[in-house]
Motif scaffolding. Structure first.
Motif, PDB file in Angstrom:
ATOM      1  N   ALA A 119       0.858  -1.184   0.000  1.00  0.00           N
ATOM      2  CA  ALA A 119       0.000   0.000   0.000  1.00  0.00           C
ATOM      3  C   ALA A 119       0.899   1.240   0.000  1.00  0.00           C
ATOM      4  N   ARG A 120       0.993   1.923   1.137  1.00  0.00           N
ATOM      5  CA  ARG A 120       1.899   3.071   1.198  1.00  0.00           C
ATOM      6  C   ARG A 120       3.351   2.606   1.154  1.00  0.00           C
ATOM      7  N   SER A 121       4.255   3.547   0.930  1.00  0.00           N
ATOM      8  CA  SER A 121       5.668   3.198   0.702  1.00  0.00           C
ATOM      9  C   SER A 121       6.274   2.419   1.853  1.00  0.00           C
ATOM     10  N   TYR A 122       5.716   2.550   3.042  1.00  0.00           N
ATOM     11  CA  TYR A 122       6.249   1.891   4.232  1.00  0.00           C
ATOM     12  C   TYR A 122       5.367   0.716   4.657  1.00  0.00           C
ATOM     13  N   GLU A 123       4.480   0.289   3.771  1.00  0.00           N
ATOM     14  CA  GLU A 123       3.616  -0.863   4.031  1.00  0.00           C
ATOM     15  C   GLU A 123       3.826  -1.901   2.929  1.00  0.00           C
ATOM     16  N   PRO A 124       4.873  -2.711   3.042  1.00  0.00           N
ATOM     17  CA  PRO A 124       5.205  -3.655   1.974  1.00  0.00           C
ATOM     18  C   PRO A 124       4.215  -4.812   1.896  1.00  0.00           C
ATOM     19  N   ALA A 125       4.179  -5.449   0.755  1.00  0.00           N
ATOM     20  CA  ALA A 125       3.418  -6.691   0.621  1.00  0.00           C
ATOM     21  C   ALA A 125       4.017  -7.695   1.596  1.00  0.00           C
ATOM     22  N   SER A 126       3.224  -8.172   2.541  1.00  0.00           N
ATOM     23  CA  SER A 126       3.805  -8.934   3.646  1.00  0.00           C
ATOM     24  C   SER A 126       2.730  -9.646   4.434  1.00  0.00           C
ATOM     25  N   VAL A 127       3.183 -10.493   5.359  1.00  0.00           N
ATOM     26  CA  VAL A 127       2.331 -11.042   6.405  1.00  0.00           C
ATOM     27  C   VAL A 127       2.499 -10.127   7.609  1.00  0.00           C
TER      28      VAL A 127
END
Length: 461
Positions: free
Chosen positions: A291-299
């Protein structure tokens, strides 16, 4: 820098606070009459001097020349997003119900009128309402889009959002004032908002962050994330519980059906073991999304904890044990993802874990502004952005213990427990006075600028 008046409007939201207690001698005892007078004085000041057409921002400079919502705001703007206008409206209704003073209801009507004025044609709400809409795009171009890190304000979509309970809080307030007054003027905008929530739901039960869908802001190599299936910032959670409340108070099987559909999305969105947690948001193919630059695709560890709690609550609401089935694998993933066991350090988990490898992911930033700064994500546990936590403390054993307790309940016991836990919400509040002694001052709220003290209330059952 100017002193900010003690709002953040959270400081006003209880409505029963004393600004003067910090700088005057506290009497031996404070009477109910004095409490009511302080409530009235504070409310009159906020509504007559601070408010813009019945609405509020989050905080103001002492001379009211500067004001902020989540970002710097114009004089013509109010913030829908809590703890702004909707939170004040809810508090005013509660003050009316507690005291019977019609002035609080009069002010609540003003809040409702402001929200209805700013309701999007689709039925939802944006973060803010601008009573000078002709200047809104200029404000986005010159102010909002320059607020580094607040990426949800970089682009004006012209639609509504579920982020941070914006639409949910406005809808819940309209529901509350409609039920309190039976005023037909609120029926149409309330129904419009409820229809919006139903229309925005995907067939699989999820909701996007914003609606109607407008995939128009891909930038810096990132895709527009506002159409993704979104747990982050209470989107799916808040919609489910609002719909359950609507069903309870207004009836309508369609609201219950939509809520159940939302609950079921938790089941289909859980990631496969051994990473059996949840992401903050998902691409439409049900893969974790950035989403935002500091919200990576992740668990996401924190979201996984929240979803475990929600699933237990869904079991208590429905009595259906299917909502408990995902939890053991989720707990096992949390156990396997501990990155620190040193009790002197205030964390146990990373916020984000890389899909497949399960390595912690950390966001970083450098620079001083949107012009010269940048974010990036890697595996280095250092140089975190100050506005977003990259580490968290999770008591997995406590989560496991509570799950075992809930799993041991029969369906009937679980539903009875939920009913008992939520029964208090159906009981009208009565204002009661807890007397303060000089040796025991009231608790201070964290605010900007002047000290504010909160006068406590309790419920009489």
């Amino acid at each position: 820098m100017k002193t900010t008046i003690a709002l953040k409007v959270a400081s006003f939201l209880s409505l029963i606070f004393f600004a003067t207690l910090a700088c005057t001698n506290v009497k031996e005892e404070i009477s109910e009459k004095e409490v009511r007078a302080a409530m009235k004085k504070a409310t009159d000041f906020m509504m007559k001097t601070v408010s813009t057409r019945g609405g509020f921002l989050w905080k103001y400079s002492e001379d009211l020349s500067e004001q902020w919502g989540e970002v710097p705001a114009r004089q013509s703007q109010i913030w829908v997003q809590p703890p702004g206008t909707t939170s004040v409206g809810t508090m005013l209704l509660e003050a009316f119900q507690a005291t019977g003073d019609p002035d609080y209801l009069k002010y609540a009507h003003q809040v409702a009128d402001a929200l209805i004025w700013g309701q999007d044609s689709s039925g939802g709400w944006h973060y803010l309402i601008d009573f000078d809409p002709g200047g809104l795009q200029k404000w986005y171009d010159e102010v909002a889009s320059k607020c580094w890190g607040w990426e949800e304000y970089y682009h004006y979509y012209g639609n509504a959002t579920f982020d941070d309970e914006v639409t949910v809080s406005a809808t819940r307030f309209l529901l509350a004032i409609y039920l309190a007054t039976q005023d037909a003027n609120y029926e149409k905008p309330l129904q419009k908002a409820l229809d919006f929530i139903l229309d925005a739901q995907y067939a699989n039960g999820a909701w996007p962050q914003r609606y109607p869908i407008k995939n128009q802001y891909s930038h810096d190599g990132q895709q527009d994330y506002t159409a993704y299936y979104t747990f982050n910032d209470e989107v799916i959670h808040a919609n489910i519980f609002l719909l359950l409340e609507v069903y309870q108070k207004l009836g309508g099987e369609k609201y219950l059906e939509a809520a159940r559909n939302g609950m079921n999305f938790y089941l289909i969105s859980q990631l496969a073991a051994p990473q059996a947690g949840w992401a903050l948001q998902y691409e439409l193919e049900l893969k974790p999304a950035m989403a935002r630059s500091y919200e990576p695709a992740s668990v996401a560890s924190g979201q996984t904890v929240q979803n475990i709690k929600d699933l237990q609550t869904f079991f208590k609401i429905t009595g259906d044990p299917k909502y408990l089935k995902p939890i053991p694998d989720a707990i096992q993933w949390l156990e396997s993802s501990v990155i620190n066991t040193d009790s002197t350090k205030n964390f146990t988990h990373a916020t984000f874990y890389e899909p497949e490898s399960n390595k912690p992911l950390y966001a970083h930033r450098e620079g001083t502004s949107i012009q010269n700064g940048r974010y990036w994500v890697d595996h280095e546990q250092a140089n975190f952005p100050g506005h977003y936590g990259m580490l968290g403390k999770i008591d997995v054993q406590l989560i496991k213990k509570e799950f075992e307790r809930v799993r041991a309940l029969t369906s009937e016991q679980a539903q009875a427990e939920y009913k008992s836990d939520t029964m208090i919400s159906d009981i009208p509040a009565k204002l009661t006075i807890m007397k303060f002694r000089q040796s025991s001052p009231p608790s201070m709220i964290g605010v900007h600028g002047s000290k504010i003290y909160l006068y406590r209330t309790t419920l009489m059952l």
